[in-house]
Design a protein around this motif. Structure first.
Motif, PDB file in Angstrom:
ATOM      1  N   ASP A  20       0.811  -1.219   0.000  1.00 44.98           N
ATOM      2  CA  ASP A  20       0.000   0.000   0.000  1.00 44.98           C
ATOM      3  C   ASP A  20       0.847   1.273   0.000  1.00 44.98           C
ATOM      4  N   ILE A  21       2.184   1.136   0.058  1.00 47.15           N
ATOM      5  CA  ILE A  21       3.068   2.301   0.109  1.00 47.15           C
ATOM      6  C   ILE A  21       3.998   2.291  -1.105  1.00 47.15           C
ATOM      7  N   GLU A  22       4.051   3.403  -1.808  1.00 47.35           N
ATOM      8  CA  GLU A  22       4.961   3.535  -2.949  1.00 47.35           C
ATOM      9  C   GLU A  22       6.341   3.972  -2.456  1.00 47.35           C
ATOM     10  N   LEU A  23       7.371   3.376  -3.034  1.00 54.69           N
ATOM     11  CA  LEU A  23       8.743   3.774  -2.730  1.00 54.69           C
ATOM     12  C   LEU A  23       9.479   4.046  -4.026  1.00 54.69           C
ATOM     13  N   HIS A  24       9.933   5.296  -4.199  1.00 59.84           N
ATOM     14  CA  HIS A  24      10.738   5.687  -5.352  1.00 59.84           C
ATOM     15  C   HIS A  24      12.108   6.113  -4.827  1.00 59.84           C
ATOM     16  N   TYR A  25      13.166   5.641  -5.457  1.00 61.28           N
ATOM     17  CA  TYR A  25      14.479   6.013  -4.933  1.00 61.28           C
ATOM     18  C   TYR A  25      15.513   6.122  -6.041  1.00 61.28           C
ATOM     19  N   GLU A  26      16.551   6.885  -5.748  1.00 63.44           N
ATOM     20  CA  GLU A  26      17.714   7.012  -6.623  1.00 63.44           C
ATOM     21  C   GLU A  26      18.947   6.896  -5.753  1.00 63.44           C
ATOM     22  N   ARG A  27      19.835   6.015  -6.146  1.00 63.54           N
ATOM     23  CA  ARG A  27      21.067   5.821  -5.384  1.00 63.54           C
ATOM     24  C   ARG A  27      22.200   6.577  -6.056  1.00 63.54           C
ATOM     25  N   PHE A  28      23.190   7.025  -5.265  1.00 59.87           N
ATOM     26  CA  PHE A  28      24.357   7.644  -5.877  1.00 59.87           C
ATOM     27  C   PHE A  28      25.600   6.808  -5.674  1.00 59.87           C
ATOM     28  N   SER A  29      25.399   5.500  -5.589  1.00 58.81           N
ATOM     29  CA  SER A  29      26.516   4.559  -5.561  1.00 58.81           C
ATOM     30  C   SER A  29      26.046   3.279  -6.248  1.00 58.81           C
ATOM     31  N   PRO A  30      26.961   2.418  -6.668  1.00 65.21           N
ATOM     32  CA  PRO A  30      26.552   1.210  -7.388  1.00 65.21           C
ATOM     33  C   PRO A  30      25.628   0.334  -6.558  1.00 65.21           C
ATOM     34  N   PRO A  31      24.676  -0.346  -7.196  1.00 62.21           N
ATOM     35  CA  PRO A  31      23.799  -1.259  -6.465  1.00 62.21           C
ATOM     36  C   PRO A  31      24.562  -2.498  -6.017  1.00 62.21           C
ATOM     37  N   PRO A  32      24.108  -3.170  -4.979  1.00 63.57           N
ATOM     38  CA  PRO A  32      24.790  -4.392  -4.540  1.00 63.57           C
ATOM     39  C   PRO A  32      24.657  -5.493  -5.582  1.00 63.57           C
ATOM     40  N   ILE A  33      25.642  -6.385  -5.643  1.00 67.25           N
ATOM     41  CA  ILE A  33      25.607  -7.515  -6.563  1.00 67.25           C
ATOM     42  C   ILE A  33      24.676  -8.576  -5.994  1.00 67.25           C
ATOM     43  N   VAL A  34      23.711  -9.015  -6.785  1.00 65.85           N
ATOM     44  CA  VAL A  34      22.758 -10.037  -6.358  1.00 65.85           C
ATOM     45  C   VAL A  34      23.017 -11.311  -7.157  1.00 65.85           C
ATOM     46  N   ASP A  35      23.138 -12.442  -6.453  1.00 63.08           N
ATOM     47  CA  ASP A  35      23.351 -13.748  -7.094  1.00 63.08           C
ATOM     48  C   ASP A  35      24.563 -13.726  -8.019  1.00 63.08           C
ATOM     49  N   GLY A  36      25.638 -13.109  -7.579  1.00 65.80           N
ATOM     50  CA  GLY A  36      26.838 -13.033  -8.399  1.00 65.80           C
ATOM     51  C   GLY A  36      27.668 -14.297  -8.331  1.00 65.80           C
TER      52      GLY A  36
END
Length: 375
Positions: free
Chosen positions: A272-288
């Motif tokens: 029920d809650i919207e979340l919008h975001y912008e990061r200023f660093s690289p995203p974490p590696i997932v399933d690398g």
């Protein structure tokens, strides 16, 4: 007409005969042909064809203002304008510019001025001594009167207003440090439109927080919280009081990856809650997983660890490898793969580009044992 039994015999390289048969060639047509034979070569010499200018999206702007906007003097705001004072391309809150720095680096900085001002662009840059060099170059080389090449504006973090693409009834803005830059124009628009909004602004210390004086006009709608006085904020601190059912709440957040991940995890079950975001660093590696990149030009190879990006590994052997956003949307680091299968994780490349063998090493990985890139 049957063109086999009655072939067309009109001669097309000379004037036709007179309509009434009085002359072998029509005098009027002969006169027009003679004028044309003189006029068109003459006009061609007076008005030669010129090459059409290719629009590469680059603008050259003047630096018209430079000011320190944090008391620790590590954040400066730069204002740009067209050399002739002309109107600049329109932008909306959340947009950014690509700065093409004199060194050849390209870096992206959010616009933090007034979208209604069509004569200037403003950005803010925090000096990061151990970063990629872009912020240091901006701080040390750009002065009032200099010129800078830019691309954009582009928007990967748009603000959807209530009634205009969003069901939100209440807006909550979350900013940390230099993450204030895309949020600042959003706050100004929300306040100008009389929306129900609030904001929490965090930083290491009061001296490190930019634009404090500019935000003071919003009074207690903006809460400033510092780590040295209050400790690191929790997800509950960032969201503020949230009822069990609050379908009208939308959050806009910009800050470091740990803060964003904390918020995302905290709200993962809140449909029920919207979340919008912008990061200023690289995203974490997932399933690398670990893989190898080979350079086609030299045969060198480098191992990409399971928890690092291909770009990071490449820059160990090729420090000059260009990059900017490190998040898979600017395309600056695009490379061509001549062997291997790519695990594309960007949202930028088109299918034809992928089919042609291109990939973005800042986020994409490998589906085979290794990749060979044309470097």
């Amino acid at each position: 007409m049957n063109h086999v039994r009655h072939p067309h015999e009109t001669v097309l390289d000379s004037e036709p005969p007179h309509l009434m048969g009085r002359w072998k060639r029509d005098p009027l047509m002969r006169a027009l042909t003679g004028i044309g034979n003189i006029w068109f070569p003459l006009w061609g010499s007076l008005a030669p064809l010129r090459e059409t200018r290719v629009d590469n999206g680059i603008q050259v702007l003047d630096v018209v203002r430079r000011e320190v906007v944090a008391r620790d003097e590590n954040v400066i705001a730069l204002t740009f304008a067209a050399p002739d004072g002309s109107v600049l391309p329109q932008w909306n809150a959340g947009a950014h510019l690509d700065l093409l720095l004199p060194s050849g680096r390209m870096r992206e900085y959010s616009l933090c001025g007034d979208p209604g001002d069509r004569t200037t662009y403003r950005i803010a840059v925090r000096r990061i001594p151990n970063g990629g060099g872009g912020s240091v170059e901006v701080h040390d080389t750009l002065r009032v009167g200099d010129q800078i090449r830019i691309k954009g504006p582009r928007n990967a973090f748009p603000l959807a207003l209530p009634g205009y693409g969003s069901r939100a009834q209440r807006l909550r803005f979350v900013a940390a440090g230099i993450g204030i830059t895309p949020i600042l124009p959003m706050v100004a628009i929300a306040d100008r439109m009389g929306l129900d909004w609030s904001m929490i602004y965090t930083g290491r210390s009061l001296d490190s927080i930019p634009f404090r004086e500019e935000l003071a006009r919003f009074g207690d709608k903006v809460e400033i919280r510092t780590d040295d006085e209050h400790g690191l904020p929790t997800a509950e601190d960032l969201t503020g009081p949230v009822p069990e059912q609050d379908a009208g709440l939308t959050l806009y957040c910009c800050g470091p990856t740990p803060m964003l991940e904390s918020l995302r995890t905290h709200l993962v079950d809140r449909r029920d809650i919207e979340l919008h975001y912008e990061r200023f660093s690289p995203p974490p590696i997932v399933d690398g997983t670990e893989f190898t990149i080979s350079l086609a030009s030299t045969g060198e190879s480098v191992t990409v660890a399971a928890d690092e990006s291909a770009l990071t590994a490449l820059r160990r052997v090729r420090p000059e490898t260009p990059y900017s956003c490190q998040q898979g949307f600017c395309g600056t680091c695009r490379l061509h793969v001549s062997a291997g299968s790519v695990d594309h994780r960007d949202g930028s490349l088109t299918e034809p580009e992928r089919d042609a063998g291109y990939f973005l090493p800042c986020v994409s990985r490998c589906r085979s044992d290794g990749l060979t890139v044309d470097v």
